[in-house]
Write an enzyme that holds these catalytic residues in place. Structure first.
Site, PDB file in Angstrom:
ATOM      1  N   SER A 194      -9.792   1.988   2.585  1.00  0.00           N
ATOM      2  CA  SER A 194      -8.917   2.702   1.686  1.00  0.00           C
ATOM      3  C   SER A 194      -7.947   1.817   0.916  1.00  0.00           C
ATOM      4  O   SER A 194      -7.403   2.227  -0.100  1.00  0.00           O
ATOM      5  CB  SER A 194      -8.127   3.733   2.488  1.00  0.00           C
ATOM      6  OG  SER A 194      -7.293   3.091   3.458  1.00  0.00           O
ATOM      7  N   SER A 251      -9.912  -0.400   6.846  1.00  0.00           N
ATOM      8  CA  SER A 251      -9.350  -0.360   5.492  1.00  0.00           C
ATOM      9  C   SER A 251      -8.572  -1.586   5.041  1.00  0.00           C
ATOM     10  O   SER A 251      -8.184  -1.671   3.873  1.00  0.00           O
ATOM     11  CB  SER A 251      -8.461   0.866   5.325  1.00  0.00           C
ATOM     12  OG  SER A 251      -9.270   2.010   5.241  1.00  0.00           O
ATOM     13  N   LYS A 274       0.851  -1.197   0.000  1.00  0.00           N
ATOM     14  CA  LYS A 274       0.000   0.000   0.000  1.00  0.00           C
ATOM     15  C   LYS A 274       0.885   1.246   0.000  1.00  0.00           C
ATOM     16  O   LYS A 274       1.866   1.316   0.740  1.00  0.00           O
ATOM     17  CB  LYS A 274      -0.902  -0.019   1.237  1.00  0.00           C
ATOM     18  CG  LYS A 274      -1.992   1.054   1.232  1.00  0.00           C
ATOM     19  CD  LYS A 274      -2.926   0.871   2.435  1.00  0.00           C
ATOM     20  CE  LYS A 274      -4.020   1.929   2.481  1.00  0.00           C
ATOM     21  NZ  LYS A 274      -4.898   1.778   3.655  1.00  0.00           N
TER      22      LYS A 274
HETATM   23  N1  GLN Z   1     -13.267   4.205   5.865  1.00  0.00           N
HETATM   24  C1  GLN Z   1     -12.699   4.670   7.101  1.00  0.00           C
HETATM   25  C2  GLN Z   1     -12.321   6.134   6.956  1.00  0.00           C
HETATM   26  O1  GLN Z   1     -12.537   6.670   5.911  1.00  0.00           O
HETATM   27  C3  GLN Z   1     -11.517   3.824   7.475  1.00  0.00           C
HETATM   28  C4  GLN Z   1     -10.276   4.186   6.785  1.00  0.00           C
HETATM   29  C5  GLN Z   1      -9.100   3.360   7.170  1.00  0.00           C
HETATM   30  O2  GLN Z   1      -9.227   2.343   7.834  1.00  0.00           O
HETATM   31  N2  GLN Z   1      -7.934   3.837   6.772  1.00  0.00           N
HETATM   32  O3  GLN Z   1     -11.822   6.737   7.863  1.00  0.00           O
END
Ligand code: GLN
Length: 497
Positions: free
Chosen positions: A155, A179, A80
């Site tokens: 994400s 994410s 990532k």
């Molecule tokens: N979807 C969540 C957010 O937008 C989690 C994001 C994540 O785990 N990086 O904050």
């Protein structure tokens, strides 16, 4: 050679170690696959062809010299783009870091290299890991290999899509609110958020420091466990790193036995807003666990209903502070530096141009929640809720070994469907967020396809902090039981490719 992309990580490592195949051949097969399909999938922001082949050659050389190879030597991986990589661009999916080449490796990156893992490149993500669909990336969205018109989750959509598209057998994600697990669920892959503090955050570009956790993504539970062991463990460079032995996750993944385990079904996760097919597959998975000899009980965690609002105060608050470092002076983009403008003006112009709308929304939300007049009402209250959630977990884990729920309320939704509705987007993480707030360990493992749309459903398993091995024990058993049903892997063929 085409088959090389279908191997599990464990099979690949064994084939490289025995000399049946060279690490260079494995790397080349995956690079070829990326060339063939990634124009459609857009899982990668950067493919490091030279670096990958050099890393593979070095594994082959070590083998030729008779050196012992680790359990993942020669296995390709998609990283990532939120972990720093020395000499290789790191953008966090943001324009503000376009062109930035870090001078150092994150601890996770370094451990992967030390393990002989072949890093193929950097994967697409929502900007600074804020999102649930990868649509917030400044570099275009990623398609779900099951249906390219649908989101791959976020994400870490790029990492999950790379696995499901057979572009890499392993990937790394980060999980601040879901994410790793949510992309795993919607792509039919395995994603694990290890216990907070058990995988180093050094070199992981911070979103919300008290929640962020790097972790393994793979197509099988055993592969995730092998990767977990490679990246976890104490790191003196991260002051929140836990100085304790890594739980025996690989051993647990091989047990495939849940007899005598006590499993709690979280009562609060279900009902309105949950897709029928998701609930159906979840209930079947619970039934499977019962048949395998686990004791299943219902557990109530009343504060979990407050987790989402608490998260959307705490995470933006920390983000508003963390993202202050992108000031146009130190990294990446600089806009308007024409000699006549002050540093402050250049900072403002750069942040205006370099951050996308979701990042700006969170900075404003967080700054507001932390401001002196509102701190107690918002940030302070959210922290109290965080304590209540931890207490719910403590009470639950006094009675059960693990908790289970659907990972996400729905299967992969169409690209664009929630793009203009942040609240609808935030709901994707309803079931995953409590574990981030409490800092414990959680996994998403595939549990079939929803009958109404033939898209993957994830089973979430949650374990107490530093009992990550329980996730693998349960996940491995579920995977084995479902494998008989589907014929493994679930991703027999990435259907859309
Ligand atoms: N979807 C969540 C957010 O937008 C989690 C994001 C994540 O785990 N990086 O904050």
């Amino acid at each position: 050679m085409a088959d090389l992309i279908r191997f599990t990580a464990a099979e690949t490592a064994a084939a490289v170690a025995s000399g049946d195949v060279s690490a260079v051949e494995v790397a080349q097969a995956h690079l070829d696959r990326i060339s063939a399909v990634d124009e459609k999938v857009n899982a990668f922001l950067h493919v490091d062809t030279e670096g990958a082949l050099a890393a593979a050659r070095s594994v082959d050389d070590r083998r030729a010299r008779g050196e012992e190879l680790g359990p993942l030597a020669g296995v390709p991986l998609a990283l990532k783009d939120v972990f720093t990589t020395k000499g290789v661009p790191t953008t966090c999916g943001s324009k503000i870091l376009e062109g930035w080449v870090p001078p150092y490796d994150a601890t996770v990156t370094r451990r992967l290299k030390d393990a002989g893992v072949v890093i193929l490149g950097k994967t697409n993500m929502d900007e600074f890991a804020m999102g649930s669909s990868t649509e917030n990336s400044a570099y275009g969205t990623t398609g779900n290999p099951w249906d390219l018109s649908r989101i791959p989750g976020g994400s870490g959509g790029g990492s999950a899509a790379a696995l499901a598209a057979f572009e890499a057998p392993l990937a790394i994600g980060t999980d601040t609110g879901g994410s790793i697990r949510q992309p795993g669920a919607v792509t039919g892959t395995v994603g694990v958020k290890p216990t907070y503090g058990s995988v180093s955050r050094f070199g992981l570009v911070a979103f919300s420091s008290s929640l962020d956790q790097g972790g393994p993504c793979a197509r099988t539970v055993l592969d995730a466990a092998l990767l977990h062991e490679a990246i976890a463990g104490h790191d003196p460079l991260d002051s929140t790193s836990i100085d304790a032995p890594v739980p025996p996750v690989v051993e647990a993944a091989r047990m495939r036995d849940v007899r005598g385990m006590r499993i709690g079904v979280v009562k609060e996760f279900g009902g309105e807003g949950y897709q029928d097919g998701v609930v159906q597959r979840f209930q079947e998975a619970v039934e499977v666990l019962r048949e395998l000899g686990a004791e299943v009980v219902e557990v109530s965690c009343p504060s979990f209903t407050l987790a989402l609002p608490a998260y959307y105060l705490i995470a933006p608050s920390e983000a508003s502070s963390n993202l202050a470092r992108f000031d146009a002076m130190r990294y990446g983009l600089r806009v308007g530096d024409d000699g006549g403008r002050s540093a402050e003006e250049v900072t403002a112009l750069t942040r205006e141009a370099g951050f996308g709308p979701e990042v700006k929304r969170r900075i404003m939300l967080g700054t507001y929640a932390l401001s002196s007049g509102y701190y107690d009402a918002y940030y302070g209250s959210a922290q109290k809720v965080r304590t209540l959630i931890s207490r719910d977990f403590d009470a639950a884990f006094a009675d059960v070994d693990v908790l289970v729920s659907p990972t996400t309320p729905t299967t992969a939704f169409p690209i664009g469907e929630r793009a203009d509705d942040p609240m609808a987007m935030y709901l994707a993480d309803l079931c995953t967020i409590p574990s981030n707030l409490a800092g414990n360990a959680a996994m998403s493992v595939p549990c079939g396809l929803a009958p109404e749309d033939n898209l993957p459903v994830g089973l979430q398993i949650i374990a107490p902090a530093m009992a990550d091995d329980r996730l693998y024990r349960v996940g491995g058993a579920v995977e084995a039981a479902f494998t008989e049903k589907w014929g493994h892997p679930l991703l027999e063929e990435a259907p859309a490719l």
